[in-house]
Design a protein around this motif. Structure first.
Motif, short mmCIF file in Angstrom:
data_model
loop_
_atom_site.label_atom_id
_atom_site.label_comp_id
_atom_site.label_asym_id
_atom_site.label_seq_id
_atom_site.Cartn_x
_atom_site.Cartn_y
_atom_site.Cartn_z
N LYS A 199 0.86 -1.19 0.00
CA LYS A 199 0.00 0.00 0.00
C LYS A 199 0.90 1.24 0.00
O LYS A 199 0.65 2.22 -0.73
CB LYS A 199 -0.90 -0.01 1.24
N ASN B 241 2.48 1.61 -3.45
CA ASN B 241 1.51 2.11 -4.42
C ASN B 241 1.23 3.60 -4.22
O ASN B 241 1.05 4.34 -5.19
CB ASN B 241 0.22 1.31 -4.34
N ASP B 242 1.21 4.04 -2.98
CA ASP B 242 1.01 5.46 -2.71
C ASP B 242 2.16 6.30 -3.23
O ASP B 242 1.99 7.50 -3.52
CB ASP B 242 0.84 5.70 -1.20
N LYS C 211 0.97 -0.50 -10.19
CA LYS C 211 0.62 -0.75 -8.80
C LYS C 211 0.76 -2.25 -8.51
O LYS C 211 0.52 -3.08 -9.40
CB LYS C 211 -0.81 -0.30 -8.52
N ASN D 297 -0.71 -5.34 -6.61
CA ASN D 297 -1.94 -5.81 -5.96
C ASN D 297 -1.65 -7.16 -5.30
O ASN D 297 -1.59 -8.20 -5.96
CB ASN D 297 -3.05 -5.95 -7.01
N TYR E 198 0.77 3.20 7.97
CA TYR E 198 0.12 2.10 7.26
C TYR E 198 -0.35 0.96 8.15
O TYR E 198 -1.19 0.16 7.73
CB TYR E 198 1.05 1.58 6.16
#
Length: 399
Positions: free
Chosen positions: A60, A63-64, A72, A74, A308
């Motif tokens: 996460k 990806n940010d 990205k 997943n 996070y």
């Protein structure tokens, strides 16, 4: 009419020039890299599920920041309850329904063993396996598997045996071992060092992951008269073993597998005083160690946790392990560039040279090669004080 033809031609051209990695590569598009794993979010070792939670959080964060080479990541993380047949079922779902590019950091020795032949038949890489079983470092047996960023169990046991013999040349060993490849690896490591002495110098008591308690095994091991105890157990049973040795006033030299050194889920449930003097090994930085108070790597990890995983227990080293595994995979995917074929991803995963991670202990580096599927082969001893783990001695090779 001409404009419609031109538009169609343009669309066709765009499809042709789209990066090759986004065509005919399972789990890969121009916008996404889809990967999968199984974790014991339920069942007898649900404490290990923290690893998956940390890895999902890591990507996460990636990806940010914009992802990896514009894509990205997943990470699809499924619960298998620590039951190998469920691991097989969930892995088939990941490969055949979710069409992941590869399997990343699935948890468990028996579980990764159960899925390995299926993954090999599908030519799906099994990257950074969440098990320290030495067999995953054998490319002849597991050509598409690479161990995670952790020390191999067998090598760890060798270190315990050598250290015990340095301190007690006449040492006899009692071993509490899970009745699977995880436990058997520790026995193999002891035998590597003890050789012919193994049969008369080692007493073994095993348990099943579904057992409610191991109290009777500890009582039986005490009766052997051994002066060294090796606890090769997952967190629930490790805590029980530490507590029971204290209750029956058994004070051998004690070694604890480094997969169960967590203060919150092992040492505290066992009773902090009961664990004083236990020896284990470390390869990652302990964020609670005052030595790392101003360390940039630890500060970066704390920032990641705060943003996070704000509800995460910073005493649980599996969050550190998840961070390290995520960082190594990020390195591999960056190195792969736009060629995200399974073959190239595997090639890059086996081409890591002296990679330093901010949460590994100084002097410990990640290395892999075509014949080397064990990324970490160095550790440092540590001893529990009743409050925290304190490292001692130099960083040692586990070979």
């Amino acid at each position: 009419m001409r404009s419609r033809i031109a538009a169609a031609a343009f669309a066709l051209m765009a499809a042709v020039v789209e990066p090759a990695a986004a065509q005919n590569q399972p789990g890969v598009t121009s916008a996404e890299i889809r990967i999968g794993q199984t974790m014991p979010y339920s069942g007898p070792v649900s404490a290990f599920g923290i690893l998956g939670k940390g890895e999902v959080a890591y990507f996460k964060m990636v990806n940010d920041r914009g992802g990896i080479n514009g894509r990205k990541v997943n990470l699809i993380s499924l619960d298998d309850g620590y039951v190998p047949p469920k691991t097989v079922e969930q892995t088939r779902r990941l490969v055949e329904s979710d069409e992941v590019s590869f399997i990343f950091s699935s948890m468990g020795t028996a579980h990764n063993t159960a899925i390995s032949k299926y993954l090999q038949s599908k030519k799906v890489p099994q990257l950074f396996v969440a098990s320290g079983a030495s067999k995953f470092g054998d490319p002849a047996q597991f050509p598409l598997a690479i161990m995670g960023v952790m020390a191999p169990f067998r090598n760890e046991a060798r270190m315990y045996a050598r250290y015990a013999l340095e301190q007690k040349p006449d040492a006899t060993f009692a071993v509490l071992a899970q009745n699977d490849d995880f436990g058997r690896d520790y026995l193999a490591g002891l035998k590597d060092v003890l050789g012919e002495r193994f049969d008369h110098a080692v007493t073994v008591a095993t348990y099943e992951a579904t057992d409610p308690t191991i109290d009777s095994q500890i009582v039986r091991l005490k009766a052997s008269g051994a002066n060294v105890l090796v606890i090769a157990a997952t967190p629930k049973f490790a805590a029980q073993a530490i507590r029971k040795t204290s209750e029956i006033s058994w004070t051998p030299m004690r070694f604890l597998t480094n997969v169960s050194v967590w203060i919150s889920s092992v040492m505290e449930p066992a009773g902090l005083d009961a664990g004083v003097g236990i020896i284990s090994t470390a390869y990652v930085k302990d964020p609670l160690d005052p030595a790392w108070k101003d360390d940039p790597g630890v500060k970066g990890w704390r920032d990641y946790m705060a943003k996070y995983v704000p509800d995460g227990d910073i005493r649980d080293s599996n969050f550190v392990n998840g961070y390290n595994n995520g960082m190594v995979l990020e390195h591999v995917l960056k190195a792969a560039g736009d060629d995200l074929s399974r073959d190239n991803i595997m090639e890059q995963a086996l081409s890591i040279k002296d990679l330093e991670l901010p949460m590994l202990l100084p002097g410990i580096k990640v290395n892999t090669g075509p014949g080397d599927h064990l990324p970490v082969e160095q550790v440092q001893f540590m001893r529990f004080t009743g409050k925290q783990w304190e490292r001692f001695g130099d960083v040692r090779s586990t070979k």
